[in-house]
Design a protein around this motif. Structure first.
Motif, PDB file in Angstrom:
ATOM      1  N   GLU A 224      15.432 -33.658   8.074  1.00  0.00           N
ATOM      2  CA  GLU A 224      16.670 -34.068   8.756  1.00  0.00           C
ATOM      3  C   GLU A 224      16.486 -34.123  10.257  1.00  0.00           C
ATOM      4  O   GLU A 224      17.464 -34.284  10.991  1.00  0.00           O
ATOM      5  CB  GLU A 224      17.791 -33.073   8.415  1.00  0.00           C
ATOM      6  N   LEU A 225      15.255 -33.929  10.712  1.00  0.00           N
ATOM      7  CA  LEU A 225      14.962 -33.894  12.143  1.00  0.00           C
ATOM      8  C   LEU A 225      15.782 -32.832  12.861  1.00  0.00           C
ATOM      9  O   LEU A 225      16.117 -32.984  14.036  1.00  0.00           O
ATOM     10  CB  LEU A 225      15.208 -35.272  12.781  1.00  0.00           C
ATOM     11  N   ASP A 226      16.120 -31.764  12.134  1.00  0.00           N
ATOM     12  CA  ASP A 226      16.885 -30.669  12.718  1.00  0.00           C
ATOM     13  C   ASP A 226      15.887 -29.655  13.286  1.00  0.00           C
ATOM     14  O   ASP A 226      15.568 -28.650  12.670  1.00  0.00           O
ATOM     15  CB  ASP A 226      17.753 -30.040  11.614  1.00  0.00           C
ATOM     16  N   VAL A 227      15.382 -29.987  14.483  1.00  0.00           N
ATOM     17  CA  VAL A 227      14.261 -29.226  15.029  1.00  0.00           C
ATOM     18  C   VAL A 227      14.606 -27.737  15.260  1.00  0.00           C
ATOM     19  O   VAL A 227      13.814 -26.866  14.892  1.00  0.00           O
ATOM     20  CB  VAL A 227      13.739 -29.880  16.315  1.00  0.00           C
ATOM     21  N   PRO A 228      15.760 -27.418  15.860  1.00  0.00           N
ATOM     22  CA  PRO A 228      16.040 -25.990  16.075  1.00  0.00           C
ATOM     23  C   PRO A 228      16.069 -25.195  14.767  1.00  0.00           C
ATOM     24  O   PRO A 228      15.526 -24.080  14.700  1.00  0.00           O
ATOM     25  CB  PRO A 228      17.413 -25.992  16.744  1.00  0.00           C
ATOM     26  N   THR A 229      16.648 -25.744  13.714  1.00  0.00           N
ATOM     27  CA  THR A 229      16.673 -25.022  12.439  1.00  0.00           C
ATOM     28  C   THR A 229      15.257 -24.825  11.901  1.00  0.00           C
ATOM     29  O   THR A 229      14.908 -23.763  11.385  1.00  0.00           O
ATOM     30  CB  THR A 229      17.522 -25.789  11.411  1.00  0.00           C
ATOM     31  N   MET A 230      14.458 -25.865  12.042  1.00  0.00           N
ATOM     32  CA  MET A 230      13.079 -25.736  11.609  1.00  0.00           C
ATOM     33  C   MET A 230      12.400 -24.580  12.353  1.00  0.00           C
ATOM     34  O   MET A 230      11.673 -23.776  11.769  1.00  0.00           O
ATOM     35  CB  MET A 230      12.355 -27.047  11.895  1.00  0.00           C
ATOM     36  N   TRP A 231      12.695 -24.515  13.635  1.00  0.00           N
ATOM     37  CA  TRP A 231      12.094 -23.443  14.434  1.00  0.00           C
ATOM     38  C   TRP A 231      12.598 -22.072  14.009  1.00  0.00           C
ATOM     39  O   TRP A 231      11.856 -21.087  14.051  1.00  0.00           O
ATOM     40  CB  TRP A 231      12.344 -23.662  15.928  1.00  0.00           C
ATOM     41  N   THR A 232      13.869 -21.994  13.616  1.00  0.00           N
ATOM     42  CA  THR A 232      14.340 -20.677  13.157  1.00  0.00           C
ATOM     43  C   THR A 232      13.545 -20.236  11.936  1.00  0.00           C
ATOM     44  O   THR A 232      13.231 -19.058  11.789  1.00  0.00           O
ATOM     45  CB  THR A 232      15.840 -20.681  12.801  1.00  0.00           C
ATOM     46  N   ALA A 233      13.217 -21.207  11.083  1.00  0.00           N
ATOM     47  CA  ALA A 233      12.431 -20.833   9.904  1.00  0.00           C
ATOM     48  C   ALA A 233      11.042 -20.389  10.318  1.00  0.00           C
ATOM     49  O   ALA A 233      10.491 -19.421   9.768  1.00  0.00           O
ATOM     50  CB  ALA A 233      12.354 -22.009   8.934  1.00  0.00           C
ATOM     51  N   ILE A 234      10.463 -21.086  11.310  1.00  0.00           N
ATOM     52  CA  ILE A 234       9.141 -20.669  11.794  1.00  0.00           C
ATOM     53  C   ILE A 234       9.219 -19.239  12.320  1.00  0.00           C
ATOM     54  O   ILE A 234       8.378 -18.388  12.007  1.00  0.00           O
ATOM     55  CB  ILE A 234       8.641 -21.607  12.911  1.00  0.00           C
ATOM     56  N   VAL A 235      10.264 -18.980  13.111  1.00  0.00           N
ATOM     57  CA  VAL A 235      10.404 -17.645  13.693  1.00  0.00           C
ATOM     58  C   VAL A 235      10.583 -16.600  12.587  1.00  0.00           C
ATOM     59  O   VAL A 235       9.947 -15.540  12.598  1.00  0.00           O
ATOM     60  CB  VAL A 235      11.587 -17.607  14.678  1.00  0.00           C
ATOM     61  N   LEU A 236      11.424 -16.942  11.609  1.00  0.00           N
ATOM     62  CA  LEU A 236      11.654 -15.981  10.511  1.00  0.00           C
ATOM     63  C   LEU A 236      10.357 -15.680   9.765  1.00  0.00           C
ATOM     64  O   LEU A 236      10.050 -14.527   9.478  1.00  0.00           O
ATOM     65  CB  LEU A 236      12.678 -16.549   9.532  1.00  0.00           C
ATOM     66  N   LEU A 237       9.611 -16.748   9.469  1.00  0.00           N
ATOM     67  CA  LEU A 237       8.351 -16.533   8.752  1.00  0.00           C
ATOM     68  C   LEU A 237       7.374 -15.751   9.604  1.00  0.00           C
ATOM     69  O   LEU A 237       6.617 -14.909   9.104  1.00  0.00           O
ATOM     70  CB  LEU A 237       7.749 -17.876   8.335  1.00  0.00           C
ATOM     71  N   GLY A 238       7.402 -16.041  10.915  1.00  0.00           N
ATOM     72  CA  GLY A 238       6.542 -15.293  11.822  1.00  0.00           C
ATOM     73  C   GLY A 238       6.897 -13.811  11.809  1.00  0.00           C
ATOM     74  O   GLY A 238       6.022 -12.943  11.709  1.00  0.00           O
ATOM     75  N   ILE A 239       8.204 -13.540  11.890  1.00  0.00           N
ATOM     76  CA  ILE A 239       8.648 -12.138  11.868  1.00  0.00           C
ATOM     77  C   ILE A 239       8.260 -11.492  10.551  1.00  0.00           C
ATOM     78  O   ILE A 239       7.755 -10.365  10.500  1.00  0.00           O
ATOM     79  CB  ILE A 239      10.177 -12.050  12.083  1.00  0.00           C
ATOM     80  N   LEU A 240       8.473 -12.242   9.470  1.00  0.00           N
ATOM     81  CA  LEU A 240       8.134 -11.717   8.154  1.00  0.00           C
ATOM     82  C   LEU A 240       6.646 -11.356   8.093  1.00  0.00           C
ATOM     83  O   LEU A 240       6.261 -10.263   7.656  1.00  0.00           O
ATOM     84  CB  LEU A 240       8.483 -12.764   7.089  1.00  0.00           C
ATOM     85  N   GLY A 241       5.816 -12.296   8.549  1.00  0.00           N
ATOM     86  CA  GLY A 241       4.379 -12.035   8.564  1.00  0.00           C
ATOM     87  C   GLY A 241       4.049 -10.816   9.397  1.00  0.00           C
ATOM     88  O   GLY A 241       3.277  -9.950   8.990  1.00  0.00           O
ATOM     89  N   PHE A 242       4.667 -10.740  10.563  1.00  0.00           N
ATOM     90  CA  PHE A 242       4.389  -9.634  11.470  1.00  0.00           C
ATOM     91  C   PHE A 242       4.797  -8.304  10.849  1.00  0.00           C
ATOM     92  O   PHE A 242       4.032  -7.334  10.864  1.00  0.00           O
ATOM     93  CB  PHE A 242       5.131  -9.858  12.787  1.00  0.00           C
ATOM     94  N   VAL A 243       6.008  -8.275  10.307  1.00  0.00           N
ATOM     95  CA  VAL A 243       6.514  -7.014   9.741  1.00  0.00           C
ATOM     96  C   VAL A 243       5.669  -6.577   8.543  1.00  0.00           C
ATOM     97  O   VAL A 243       5.280  -5.411   8.429  1.00  0.00           O
ATOM     98  CB  VAL A 243       8.000  -7.171   9.340  1.00  0.00           C
ATOM     99  N   LEU A 244       5.374  -7.536   7.657  1.00  0.00           N
ATOM    100  CA  LEU A 244       4.568  -7.186   6.484  1.00  0.00           C
ATOM    101  C   LEU A 244       3.213  -6.631   6.903  1.00  0.00           C
ATOM    102  O   LEU A 244       2.732  -5.622   6.397  1.00  0.00           O
ATOM    103  CB  LEU A 244       4.352  -8.419   5.603  1.00  0.00           C
TER     104      LEU A 244
END
Lengths: 258, 263, 287
Positions: free
Chosen positions: B221-241
């Motif tokens: 959907e070219l919804d770049v900010p939402t895409m970035w939130t997912a990147i950030v979430l996955l990044g946090i998830l990776g970091f925390v795990l």
């Protein structure tokens, strides 16, 4: 003699596995539609060897991996050397590394699909990103292992810090870096086929997608078989090179991950 | 006290990078790189602006985040338990080891993503696919490392057990398992990263929910900010795990580092 | 307590033991010495049931050894690989006690008592790798003590510690023996040690090993690191054992003077004793 026995057992294991799979398929315990017969997969695999399209797709994937790895080595090893020899650099960059490293590379895939017009470039970019971490970590690890006495010996003979890096640090870190390359190579292959599966373009992943949409499971599994063989070969070649080149030193680097 | 301060001081690079990112993206008006402030705002609005009763998770978060996490943890933990048990069982028998090693090495070398299309035809789209993908991706490195660890237990440890008549069960749980644990942990460390990859990929390819799925939708959907939130979430998830895992490993393997230091 | 008759063992073509005969009475402390690589460890492992010898017989308390006998403990040379680094000292000592039955508390008390006996009660909560080598070997000894075996085998127990620690540990063994009355077979390559610690010194030849000397040590008790080692009998015995280990005929002037040597008939016509025919010992393959 023990080696021959070991190899024999291994061959028996593989043959036994294939026979069991074949029997399970033929008796219908495993639906041969879901998982094709072992014999079907093997003949399919043999046929793939003369399949020009498959071979060229394999070539695409492998060359992306190779380019990505080379770029990653070019970036990560000098960076690791800098971090490993200058404590201030290490301390400053360390938090950044610790934050970025655990980010799963595939999370960046949609971004890469935006940024790079050609899928090939995006794929290579992700391979570089992923491969950098094991290389960087192993370089650092290797430099930490350098015997301080060796460094001081050189200094006492009046060598400058550049020579110390060249004559002591790099050679002692080399086995670790090679281990890093080996780990990075297996990771690169995983990332490459993942990108191909999701984003298309060219490569083994695309070949597999096409085969599976044509419902040719035998072809999918045959291609997967070859990819596994390639991965195994690359890994054991690099491992062999490692132990041959660095007989003087058994690299103890942990298998640092993806 | 001083060490804590200096340790925090060495984190200066993180705010610097964030500010630089903010300033440069605002200046360049980069389409695909929204400023961190925008991403954070979207992150809050999309995922964490829910009612307090739901720990501030929005419906969106409950719908995508929780299934991803559940499958990740369940698939990873289940696969690891089975693979460790199987690895140790095989590793204690030289014959079984020789018979199965080539097969396990082979499966370890197959890039697990390639099998997702096959899994999909067997399981369909959804949770079973994600679980299968994660289990397959995680199992082989853990199995291989456990097998290796159990196979090369120092002979003198085993002789000591024999001399002092330590029972088979206790030999397994108090001697072989701990002796193999450094190797096992090396496998587990790889498996955490692989589990994440397989989770994301299987959500990209065959799912109607999950962070990966949501991310791909945003991308299309070219919804770049939402895409970035997912990147950030996955990044946090990776970091925390990763951090949780390392902490656990450090706790369990204290003896290993101690014993190695004095060697 | 222990009877060994015609014990032979070969690793493939290489013969390590060439017919060993040895009897150890209850409560004795027997030191076995021999040149390095002569099969001392093979002998100990056969007694301990860790290795199935290719020929001959080993009886412990009248029963043939097929697996590790219940009433036997071994102290290995390499303490760092025989104590489990993932357990505390107390757990290391008490783990084998489960076999002896009893609840957790009685096991813990037994472990503490053993640690006190070796002078390490303060180390109970520590990990082995937090201790020095000598202290680790003390823990290994404590573990064997707590197990209360009838027969304790020690395989070069002090081979990996420094000289001072070695002396302390030798005295510890003597003290343990006095207080527990346990039968001990101690293997060493150190001639002084064998004479200082043992009631009897059994000398093995180069491989294939046979018993070439069996000497009773009669030194004033209690033994003392300084006084005992100065004692003329000690000096003579040491020389005697030294000659036997080097494969020379005994009965030289020193031995004749003291008369302390007893079982010399064993080697009277063994060809191994002739240095001219003795071949250099190949290194025992460690399987």
């Amino acid at each position: 003699m023990t080696n021959a026995r070991k190899a024999l057992r291994g061959v028996l294991g593989v043959a036994g596995f294939l026979l069991v799979m074949e029997a399970l398929g033929r008796t219908g315990i495993i639906d041969p539609y879901l998982i094709p017969l072992a014999s079907t997969i093997l003949t399919g695999a043999a046929r793939l060897l003369t399949n020009g399209e498959f071979l060229s797709q394999v070539g695409v994937t492998l060359s992306s991996c190779a380019i990505g790895l080379l770029l990653a080595v070019a970036v990560a090893v000098p960076l690791g050397m800098a971090m490993g020899t200058v404590p201030a650099v290490e301390r400053s960059l360390r938090p950044l590394v610790e934050f970025l490293r655990p980010i799963p590379s595939l999370a960046l895939l949609p971004l890469a699909m935006f940024l790079f017009l050609s899928g090939e470039q995006g794929k290579i970019a992700l391979i570089v990103y992923t491969s950098c971490w094991p290389l960087l970590i192993n370089t650092l690890y290797g430099l930490r292992d350098v015997d301080p006495l060796a460094k001081e010996t050189l200094r006492s003979f009046g060598f400058g810090s550049y020579d110390v890096v060249r004559l002591v640090s790099l050679p002692s870190a080399a086995p670790f870096i090679t281990t890093g390359v080996r780990i990075a190579a297996s990771v690169a292959l995983i990332v490459a086929v993942s990108v191909e599966l999701v984003a298309g373009g060219d490569g083994i992943g695309v070949f597999v997608t096409q085969a599976s949409s044509g419902n040719r499971r035998d072809v999918v599994l045959a291609a997967t078989l070859w990819t596994g063989v390639i991965g195994l070969l690359v890994n054991s070649l690099l491992a062999k090179a490692e132990s041959r080149l660095f007989r003087w030193h058994r690299a103890r680097a942990g298998e640092e991950a993806l | 006290m001083k060490t804590i301060v200096s340790r925090i001081a060495w984190l200066w690079i993180l705010p610097v990078v964030l500010v630089a990112w903010e300033v440069s993206t605002r200046a360049a008006q980069a389409v695909y790189f929204p400023p961190p402030s925008v991403i954070l705002a979207r992150l809050h609005e999309l995922w964490f602006s829910g009612p307090a009763a739901h720990v501030f998770l929005t419906d969106e978060a409950a719908h995508h985040l929780l299934p991803s996490l559940g499958r990740l943890v369940a698939g990873w933990a289940g696969a690891c338990l089975v693979a460790i048990a199987a690895g140790i069982a095989l590793g204690r028998s030289a014959v079984l080891c020789d018979v199965f090693s080539p097969l396990i090495h082979f499966f370890r070398s197959v890039p697990p993503p390639l099998l997702i299309p096959i899994f999909m035809t067997m399981t369909g789209i959804g949770t079973p696919l994600q679980l299968t993908a994660i289990v397959f991706g995680v199992s082989w490195p853990v199995l291989l490392n456990s097998l290796d660890g159990a196979r090369y237990v120092d002979r003198q440890y085993l002789e000591t057990c024999e001399v002092f008549g330590i029972s088979r069960f206790r030999r397994l749980t108090r001697v072989i398992l701990p002796a193999a644990s450094p190797k096992i942990f090396a496998g587990l460390r790889i498996s955490v990263a692989l589990a994440l990859i397989m989770m994301i990929l299987s959500e990209f390819i065959g799912s109607t929910e999950g962070i990966g799925y949501r991310m791909l939708v945003a991308q299309s959907e070219l919804d770049v900010p939402t895409m970035w939130t997912a990147i950030v979430l996955l990044g946090i998830l990776g970091f925390v795990l990763n951090a949780a895992f390392l902490r656990f490993e450090r706790h369990v393997l204290t003896w290993h580092r101690g014993a190695r230091k004095t060697d | 307590m222990l009877e060994i008759s015609d014990l032979t063992h070969s690793y493939g073509a290489y013969q390590a033991l060439g017919g060993v005969n040895l009897t150890v009475a209850e409560g004795e402390l027997v030191c076995v010495v021999g040149p390095s690589g002569c099969g001392k460890s093979t002998l100990l492992r056969s007694i301990g049931g860790l290795l199935r010898p290719t020929g001959g017989r080993v009886l412990v308390q009248g029963r043939p050894v097929e697996k590790v006998p219940d009433d036997l403990a071994i102290v290995f040379q390499d303490y760092s690989r025989s104590l489990f680094p993932w357990m505390t000292v107390a757990d290391n000592v008490s783990l084998p006690l489960r076999r002896r039955g009893g609840d957790r508390r009685s096991r813990d008390t037994a472990a503490m008592e053993a640690l006190e006996q070796v002078g390490l009660p303060a180390a109970a909560g520590k990990y082995p790798w937090e201790l020095s080598g000598g202290m680790q070997q003390r823990v290994a000894i404590a573990r064997a003590l707590a197990y209360k075996p009838a027969l304790m085998l020690m395989d070069e127990p002090f081979g990996s510690v420094d000289a001072q620690t070695r002396e302390d540990l030798e005295d510890l063994v003597l003290q343990v023996r006095r207080s527990s009355g346990m039968t001990i077979v101690l293997i060493t390559h150190d001639i002084d040690e064998s004479v200082y610690v043992g009631d009897r010194v059994v000398v093995l030849s180069k491989s294939p090993a046979t018993v070439v000397g069996d000497l009773r040590v009669e030194l004033p008790e209690p033994r003392d690191q300084i006084a005992t080692r100065e004692h003329p009998d000690f000096v003579h015995l040491r020389a005697e054992v030294g000659r036997l280990v080097r494969g020379m005929r005994s009965g030289g002037p020193a031995a004749a003077e003291t008369g302390a040597e007893t079982g010399a008939e064993a080697e009277a016509d063994s060809p191994e004793l002739d240095p001219a025919t003795a071949e250099p010992a190949p290194v025992a393959p460690k399987a």
